[in-house]
Design an enzyme around this catalytic site. Structure first.
Site, short mmCIF file in Angstrom:
data_model
loop_
_atom_site.label_atom_id
_atom_site.label_comp_id
_atom_site.label_asym_id
_atom_site.label_seq_id
_atom_site.Cartn_x
_atom_site.Cartn_y
_atom_site.Cartn_z
N ASN A 8 0.73 -1.22 0.15
CA ASN A 8 0.04 0.15 0.07
C ASN A 8 0.84 1.35 -0.05
O ASN A 8 1.40 1.49 1.03
CB ASN A 8 -1.12 0.07 1.22
CG ASN A 8 -1.86 0.95 1.05
OD1 ASN A 8 -2.01 2.10 0.33
ND2 ASN A 8 -3.01 0.75 1.92
N ARG A 88 -2.35 -2.19 -3.76
CA ARG A 88 -3.53 -1.12 -3.82
C ARG A 88 -3.60 -0.03 -4.96
O ARG A 88 -2.37 0.61 -4.89
CB ARG A 88 -3.87 -0.58 -2.49
CG ARG A 88 -5.07 0.18 -2.41
CD ARG A 88 -4.85 1.48 -1.30
NE ARG A 88 -5.82 2.37 -1.46
CZ ARG A 88 -5.95 3.65 -0.74
NH1 ARG A 88 -4.63 4.02 -0.24
NH2 ARG A 88 -6.77 4.44 -0.88
N HIS A 177 -11.16 4.78 -1.34
CA HIS A 177 -11.66 4.07 -0.26
C HIS A 177 -12.65 2.77 -0.51
O HIS A 177 -13.31 2.42 0.33
CB HIS A 177 -11.96 4.55 0.82
CG HIS A 177 -11.12 5.92 1.36
ND1 HIS A 177 -11.51 6.95 1.60
CD2 HIS A 177 -9.87 5.72 1.48
CE1 HIS A 177 -10.43 8.03 1.84
NE2 HIS A 177 -9.46 7.12 2.00
N GLU A 378 -8.42 -3.56 4.82
CA GLU A 378 -8.38 -3.38 3.35
C GLU A 378 -7.48 -4.49 2.93
O GLU A 378 -7.69 -4.96 1.73
CB GLU A 378 -7.82 -2.28 2.83
CG GLU A 378 -8.48 -0.78 2.99
CD GLU A 378 -7.92 0.50 2.90
OE1 GLU A 378 -8.46 1.32 2.12
OE2 GLU A 378 -6.87 0.71 3.74
#
Length: 390
Positions: A8, A88, A177, A378
């Protein structure tokens, strides 16, 4: 047992987690921050161990190399056991509607999406490229924040522009998000032991970047973020919603380009710009006697309440209001102040439950809508999305 490494990436930091692929258990996690600055920090947590080192001006490429080197040196896993690397990525537009294996063509398409997320996609693409160099024989996958919002009703997805331009240039709400909002929604339904399709949810991902989503019939119904992650509620350094006429107005008054004004909106506004002290809500709260800090917090709450109220009416009510993200999960006073502004809707908190900061219900039994804390995960959602493609 095979592993999956999740990345990330940010402009000066990268968070990562290593999972067991089969059990979805976290084996190790780490953080590299202050890259390209003095005192760059490298941290790994695994088992009961916490390893830290400091470097000077750690480069992005060296950070990637260190992650792979250290998890092998410490016996956490071997290179051969890492089945794939997941990244991500904020903006996938309408091209990417699920976890995607990345090749040269797909990487170029992610870079082309940078107009939709100028602060995110370029850096995320850079890390994909770097990890391809460090682990050339290991498949790389991208999981997109925008995927959750690709099925929003057109009524909420598009702007009131000439329809031909909307279609020609793909101008719509892509949100952000989405990985978090998707996880929060499914976890909420799981905790309540109800089908997600039967719930009307308002999910609040509140952190340095903040967004609010309406979830109806098991999918995204509306989102506070728009074409880019700039719009919506007030954020750490992002301004949220503004009149677009302010852009040419400031260009003229400040003799700046459009790109420079957008940089100001993205990096110098929000809590930081209002308070003049910090983009971090913890600092704002610690300096609440300062009038500008108090105003920053008041505006942050006000914008959240406006979106929650509009979504409540738009969906014909809501079953659950869900707090997540760094602020949403860890700031009882902010949750209290947000919900107090919603008292006219019959929503109320159980103060004792609210103070515990624990996953689950924090509303009173007679509250018209349930209020919950659901810590977002996540990375777990990314693992599950990638496993479906393996």
């Amino acid at each position: 047992m095979s592993n999956i490494l999740l990345m990330n990436a940010g402009s000066s930091s990268v968070k990562w987690k290593l999972f067991e692929l089969e059990t979805e258990k976290v084996v190790a996690k780490g953080l590299v921050e202050r890259m390209l600055m003095p005192g760059s920090k490298f941290e790994i947590k695994y088992g009961e161990q916490n390893f830290q080192e400091t470097y000077d001006n750690l480069t992005y490429e060296r950070a990637c190399e260190l992650i792979i080197e250290k998890i092998q040196e410490k016996g956490i896993t071997s290179l051969e056991k890492i089945a794939c690397v997941g990244h991500r990525v904020v903006a996938g537009g309408e091209k990417f509607r699920g976890a995607t294996k990345i090749d040269a063509e797909k990487l170029e398409e992610i870079i082309e999406m940078s107009d939709h997320a100028p602060l995110h996609n370029p850096m995320e693409a850079k890390y994909i490229e770097l990890m391809q160099r460090v682990m050339p024989d290991t498949p790389q996958y991208a999981v997109f924040d925008s995927t959750f919002f690709t099925d929003m009703p057109e009524m909420n997805a598009i702007f009131s522009l000439p329809y031909e331009l909307t279609q020609k240039y793909g101008i719509r709400r892509y949100g952000e998000h989405g990985i978090s909002h998707g996880y929060i929604s499914h976890r909420c339904a799981e905790l309540l032991e109800k089908p997600l399709e039967d719930l009307k949810l308002i999910t609040l991902h509140l952190g340095s970047g903040s967004s609010i989503s309406a979830v109806k019939d098991g999918k995204a119904y509306d989102s506070s973020m728009g074409f880019t992650p700039l719009t919506g509620v007030t954020m750490g350094t992002r301004c949220g919603d503004v009149d677009p006429s302010i852009v040419p107005f400031l260009m003229k008054k400040m003799d700046k380009s459009a790109e420079e004004i957008l940089q100001l909106f993205n990096s110098e506004s929000g809590l930081l710009g209002i308070s003049g002290k910090s983009p971090d809500m913890r600092d704002i709260r610690a300096n609440i006697d300062d009038s500008r800090c108090a105003l920053a917090r008041e505006i942050f709450i006000n914008r959240i309440v406006k979106y929650v109220g509009s979504y409540y009416v738009e969906m014909g009510g809501a079953d659950v209001l869900v707090f997540a993200g760094g602020i949403g999960e860890n700031d009882p006073s902010l949750r209290r102040d947000v919900v107090s502004e919603l008292a006219c809707l019959g929503i109320s908190l159980d103060e004792a439950l609210n103070e515990k900061n624990a996953e689950g219900l924090i509303s009173t039994k007679d509250s018209k809508a349930k209020v919950m804390i659901v810590p977002t995960n996540e990375e777990l959602a990314m693992v599950q999305a990638i496993k479906e493609k393996l």
